[in-house]
Design a protein around this motif. Structure first.
Motif, PDB file in Angstrom:
ATOM      1  N   GLY A 154       0.820  -1.201   0.000  1.00 31.54           N
ATOM      2  CA  GLY A 154       0.000   0.000   0.000  1.00 31.54           C
ATOM      3  C   GLY A 154       0.852   1.248   0.000  1.00 31.54           C
ATOM      4  O   GLY A 154       2.061   1.209   0.231  1.00 31.54           O
ATOM      5  N   ALA A 155       0.224   2.381  -0.280  1.00 35.81           N
ATOM      6  CA  ALA A 155       0.910   3.670  -0.305  1.00 35.81           C
ATOM      7  C   ALA A 155       0.698   4.394   1.016  1.00 35.81           C
ATOM      8  O   ALA A 155      -0.323   4.221   1.689  1.00 35.81           O
ATOM      9  N   LEU A 156       1.672   5.222   1.363  1.00 36.45           N
ATOM     10  CA  LEU A 156       1.543   6.069   2.540  1.00 36.45           C
ATOM     11  C   LEU A 156       0.542   7.184   2.253  1.00 36.45           C
ATOM     12  O   LEU A 156       0.426   7.645   1.114  1.00 36.45           O
ATOM     13  N   ALA A 179       9.992   4.180   0.193  1.00 37.16           N
ATOM     14  CA  ALA A 179      11.367   4.273   0.695  1.00 37.16           C
ATOM     15  C   ALA A 179      11.782   5.723   0.917  1.00 37.16           C
ATOM     16  O   ALA A 179      12.610   6.009   1.797  1.00 37.16           O
ATOM     17  N   ARG A 180      11.216   6.654   0.156  1.00 38.27           N
ATOM     18  CA  ARG A 180      11.576   8.066   0.283  1.00 38.27           C
ATOM     19  C   ARG A 180      10.618   8.821   1.178  1.00 38.27           C
ATOM     20  O   ARG A 180      10.722  10.039   1.330  1.00 38.27           O
ATOM     21  N   GLY A 181       9.642   8.112   1.748  1.00 35.74           N
ATOM     22  CA  GLY A 181       8.702   8.761   2.649  1.00 35.74           C
ATOM     23  C   GLY A 181       7.679   9.633   1.964  1.00 35.74           C
ATOM     24  O   GLY A 181       7.085  10.516   2.579  1.00 35.74           O
ATOM     25  N   VAL A 182       7.450   9.410   0.677  1.00 29.53           N
ATOM     26  CA  VAL A 182       6.467  10.191  -0.082  1.00 29.53           C
ATOM     27  C   VAL A 182       5.104   9.510   0.015  1.00 29.53           C
ATOM     28  O   VAL A 182       4.971   8.325  -0.285  1.00 29.53           O
ATOM     29  N   GLY A 183       4.104  10.257   0.439  1.00 29.27           N
ATOM     30  CA  GLY A 183       2.753   9.726   0.546  1.00 29.27           C
ATOM     31  C   GLY A 183       1.854  10.252  -0.556  1.00 29.27           C
ATOM     32  O   GLY A 183       2.191  11.219  -1.254  1.00 29.27           O
ATOM     33  N   LEU A 291       9.346  17.025  -7.518  1.00 31.04           N
ATOM     34  CA  LEU A 291       8.339  17.142  -6.471  1.00 31.04           C
ATOM     35  C   LEU A 291       8.969  17.703  -5.198  1.00 31.04           C
ATOM     36  O   LEU A 291       8.392  18.566  -4.527  1.00 31.04           O
ATOM     37  N   GLU A 292      10.167  17.223  -4.885  1.00 30.35           N
ATOM     38  CA  GLU A 292      10.896  17.715  -3.722  1.00 30.35           C
ATOM     39  C   GLU A 292      11.127  19.219  -3.828  1.00 30.35           C
ATOM     40  O   GLU A 292      10.897  19.975  -2.875  1.00 30.35           O
ATOM     41  N   ARG A 425      20.707  14.217   6.261  1.00 31.37           N
ATOM     42  CA  ARG A 425      19.613  14.320   5.286  1.00 31.37           C
ATOM     43  C   ARG A 425      18.259  14.248   5.984  1.00 31.37           C
ATOM     44  O   ARG A 425      17.330  14.980   5.637  1.00 31.37           O
ATOM     45  N   ASP A 426      18.136  13.348   6.958  1.00 33.70           N
ATOM     46  CA  ASP A 426      16.881  13.239   7.702  1.00 33.70           C
ATOM     47  C   ASP A 426      16.545  14.550   8.405  1.00 33.70           C
ATOM     48  O   ASP A 426      15.372  14.943   8.497  1.00 33.70           O
TER      49      ASP A 426
END
Length: 912
Positions: A154-156, A179-183, A291-292, A425-426
């Motif tokens: 599933g997607a975030l 993996a990149r935390g994109v929902g 997008l970033e 980076r985080d």
């Protein structure tokens, strides 16, 4: 098709899965398990012709007719040959939306011989069902715990919508994004897209506040007119980023017919996406980098970039990529250089990019950023760090974060490496500062941000006036239509010249001779050097030199100043013609005075027509260089001066014009005027299929067409962007003052008079119109009022000559916004305060009502402040129904224009 029933697709209260079983590889079973594991809160049912009582614990029915309720959404996972019949059964049961996941329907055929996917489309239309697919991965709406896909995960939840066409690509994107935390707010693929298309979904997502950006994966655009119209609306309020696959002929799924003068389809898609305000990227990785940058970076005030790093190498790589992408380094002011010199070693280079040194400390990073923030030349800063033994990457990241607080700078970062910089980076992700893995990715993302703002700026640009919409161009149209009625597919050389001359384009004076003797007689009269061109039937078609191979066929000989030279040249031209075009009818010779007075950079400009995207304006180099440099650039008509200059700037020839022309600004304007005129010609005379001016040269008085060719088509061509609807213009006379007023659709060029109109209004009139007092209207505010899409919006303005001087003034305006389904139109009207009692408001409103009624709009609505008595009286006179809205403290106005013809129209109007 619009947004009809899409709410049932994205927010269903109940779902039936057709064809689900407990077999591990069963498609419907996978979808059911994903719905259940995702926690779908609505009712679930299964239809399976086998006598199962339940499937994975969900109640199963043998037939559609046995369902106890009519579900909001059906998901069909049955064999291809059963799907059309299943769609009909679901339609009879009252189902409004369906997802057809079954694949192979473009290759499986019905009894009529057409692919089954068309049978699915026809069944859906017959019963009014909206269909996603066939061959789609399905749909996810994470915020509503809905995973109606067969995806492996599933997607975030998030604020980004993804609309793709390939299920396999979509599966990889889910994994990648996780993996990149994109929902995602919405995630789906179109599959074959037989009903629900990109345009429908974009219309829906543009109105959804939970979606703040739209990502598109495009393989083709079946309905470009609706696509461009929908995306232009969406891209004004949220970023739209697109990847187009199938960029070269070898990767295209289906071979397509190319228009004349175009060697591949990709530049056409580029022009379409640019005109719609979309940021196009080259791949999925760039999509997420873009997008970033678009969602985290601040708006770019200036396009130049400052680069700082703890070493020379990263800066050099960044500058290389910046230059390759057409970006520029910012110039540091003298004060900034002196301030930085106090922080840096004595051997510092004193320029951008800034080398902080291998042992750069957190303090040096922070102090450098503070110095740069004081420089008005600096707007964007790329901060880079490569791991070292002397400093901790997280400490330096913290110093950058602290220095960025409260600054006007647009800061983004690149922490090179992997294992030792992850924490840094985080930290950047946590505070909302964009961070990238490599200098190339960082610079590419920045330039994507710049390019996005450029295309957005084009949506808001208001051009200077050039085209006179009131001139009579009937002569050109008569020439074309006479040739068309006679069955010809092209104009003669002289007819083509007459057409563009009627539109004010200058041509080289040309005489036509039937044979060599006629050429000699002309020379004896002229008594000066001449150029001779042999004319034959195939040579009267545009873009012929490209098909025959530039330089391989000699059609013109220049600078002839003796009878013997003329006779020899005519013989050579005839030999060339017989060798290359033996079956093409000979039409004679064209004779021109040698155009030594003409010069400059030679352009090829014209019109071509694509079978899907309609007329296209082309511009580039004349001669062999158009093929060698692939310099031909494309734009969509209609053009204005701003759009024409943007087209010209993309050509290699523009740089030559800037550097080598004797009068560059005048020549640039001349080319742009020519492009705008060609755009108007193909709009006014839609039977023109192709037009080429080759070459377009320059004199002191502007651009001159040396040769021109025009092709005709059996059917008229329609631009995918609605041009200015001149047929809606009308004149009226105000009864009290007797002033003559033209009521017409608004033009982008109306910004100055539109801005003056709003500034002259009383505070009370502004409050009535905008529901608040406003003292100032910016360029962006007014540009959005006059830069409209005539497909979706209409603004009629009343203009008259100024009483006190030269020029026009705007006396009143009425605006109508129509929804994507053409169901409702919301209106707003305002006239000058001094014109009270002239009846102009009534005339403008009646004009808009008639327009909307004729285009089939069902209802007109509006909101009026309770104390706006003049508007309430006008609404009563026009027949509006008025009702007080206690929640909003406004009067809701409604006027039925047409009877609703469909059940969904009645349902939606009742719901509102």
């Amino acid at each position: 098709m619009g947004t009809r029933y899409l709410e049932s697709l994205f927010n269903p209260g109940s779902i039936v899965i057709v064809g689900a079983s407990e077999r591990a590889t069963n498609l419907g079973g996978m979808v059911l398990r994903n719905l259940m594991s995702g926690g779908f809160p609505g009712d679930l049912m299964v239809i399976n012709r086998n006598d199962y009582e339940t499937v994975h614990g969900v109640k199963c029915f043998h037939k559609v007719s046995k369902m106890p309720i009519s579900p909001d959404l059906a998901i069909i996972c049955t064999p291809p040959e059963t799907v059309p019949r299943m769609v009909r059964q679901l339609g009879e049961a009252g189902v409004k939306t369906a997802i057809v996941m079954t694949g192979g329907m473009s290759r499986a055929h019905s009894k009529t011989g057409q692919p089954l996917m068309y049978s699915v489309r026809d069944a859906g239309r017959e019963y009014g069902i909206r269909i996603l697919g066939p061959n789609t991965i399905g749909l996810m709406v994470p915020s509503r715990s809905m995973n109606a896909t067969y995806a492996h995960m599933g997607a975030l939840p998030g604020k980004v919508a993804f609309v793709g066409q390939s299920g396999t690509i979509a599966s990889s994107i889910i994994d990648w994004a996780f993996a990149r935390g994109v929902g995602f707010s919405h995630f789906l693929t179109l599959g074959d897209g037989m009903d629900i298309g990109h345009d429908d979904l974009i219309d829906y997502l543009a109105q959804d506040p939970s979606c703040r950006a739209i990502l598109l994966h495009i393989e083709n655009i079946p309905d470009p007119r609706r696509f461009v119209s929908a995306v232009r609306v969406a891209s004004r309020t949220k970023p739209v980023i697109a990847v187009k696959s199938g960029r070269v002929p070898e990767s295209e799924w289906m071979p397509v017919q190319l228009p004349m003068g175009i060697s591949r389809t990709d530049p056409i898609y580029d022009a379409v996406l640019r005109r719609a305000g979309v940021l196009r990227v080259d791949g999925l990785g760039q999509m997420f980098d873009a997008l970033e940058s678009l969602t985290r970076m601040r708006p770019v005030r200036r396009e130049e970039l400052v680069i700082m790093a703890n070493g020379v190498g990263p800066g050099v790589l960044s500058v290389d990529r910046l230059s390759a992408l057409g970006g520029e380094l910012a110039s540091l002011s003298n004060d900034t250089i002196e301030a930085l010199a106090k922080l840096m070693p004595s051997y510092w280079t004193r320029k951008n990019p800034i080398d902080l040194g291998y042992d750069a400390s957190p303090t040096l990073y922070a102090d450098t950023l503070r110095v740069l923030a004081k420089d008005s030349n600096v707007s964007n800063v790329l901060v880079m760090y490569a791991p070292s033994l002397t400093e901790d990457s997280l400490h330096i990241a913290d110093s950058v974060v602290q220095a960025s607080k409260g600054t006007r700078l647009n800061i983004f970062t690149c922490w090179l490496g992997q294992s030792t910089v992850l924490d840094a980076r985080d930290e950047f992700y946590r505070v909302g500062i964009p961070s990238f893995f490599s200098p190339e990715k960082a610079v590419t993302a920045f330039m994507q941000h710049v390019n996005h703002q450029r295309v957005q700026r084009l949506l808001r640009e208001t051009p200077e006036s050039f085209t006179d919409h009131y001139l009579d161009r009937s002569t050109a149209r008569k020439i074309v239509m006479k040739a068309h009625r006679s069955g010809r597919n092209h104009l003669s050389n002289s007819e083509a010249r007459a057409v563009i001359q009627d539109y004010g384009l200058r041509t080289v004076n040309t005489l036509y001779c039937d044979d060599v003797d006629g050429v000699l007689e002309t020379f004896q009269v002229e008594r000066r050097p001449i150029d001779i061109t042999l004319i034959h039937e195939r040579g009267c078609h545009p873009f012929m030199e490209e098909q025959s191979g530039r330089g391989r066929y000699k059609a013109t000989i220049q600078g002839l100043n003796s009878e013997n030279a003329i006779i020899d040249s005519c013989r050579v031209l005839l030999e060339e013609y017989r060798a290359h075009y033996p079956s093409s009818g000979f039409l004679g010779f064209a004779v021109q005075r040698t155009y030594q007075h003409l010069g400059g950079i030679a352009f090829s400009v014209g019109i071509t027509r694509d079978p899907v995207f309609g007329p296209l304006v082309v511009c580039g180099a004349a001669g062999a260089s158009v093929n060698v440099r692939t310099d031909r650039q494309i734009a969509l008509p209609p053009l204005n001066m701003v759009l024409a200059k943007e087209l010209l700037r993309r050509t290699y020839m523009y740089r030559l014009l800037r550097e080598y022309s004797l009068q560059p600004e005048e020549d640039i304007r001349a080319v742009c005027e020519t492009l705008v005129t060609l755009s108007q010609i193909v709009i006014d005379i839609p039977h023109i299929r192709g037009l080429e001016i080759l070459p377009l040269l320059f004199s002191r008085d502007g651009a001159v067409a040396v040769d021109v060719a025009i092709d005709l088509a059996d059917k008229p061509g329609r631009p995918i962007i609605q041009p200015y609807p001149r047929e809606l213009e009308e004149w009226l006379v105000l009864p009290k003052s007797g002033r003559k007023v033209i009521v017409r659709p608004v033009l982008a060029e109306d910004e100055p008079t539109h801005r003056d109109f709003h500034h002259q209004q009383s505070p009370e009139s502004i409050r009535y119109r905008f529901f608040q007092y406003r003292k100032h209207f910016s360029h962006e505010d007014v540009a959005q009022m006059v830069q409209i899409d005539y497909d979706r919006e209409m603004v009629f303005i009343a203009n008259a000559q100024r009483e006190e001087g030269v020029g026009e003034e705007t006396l009143g305006t009425v605006r109508g916004w129509t929804d994507a389904d053409n169901l409702q139109c919301e209106f707003a009207v305002m006239v000058q305060d001094k014109l009270a009692g002239e009846g102009l408001g009534f005339s403008l409103m009646q004009k808009l009502i008639d327009y909307c009624r004729n285009r089939g709009t069902v209802e007109m609505i509006g909101n009026v402040l309770p104390d706006n008595r003049p508007m309430l009286a006008l609404a009563k006179r026009l027949g509006f129904e008025a009702k007080y809205n206690i929640e909003e403290d406004v009067i809701d106005l409604r006027l039925q224009l047409n009877e609703p013809q469909k059940d969904w129209q009645r349902e939606r109007l009742k719901g509102r």
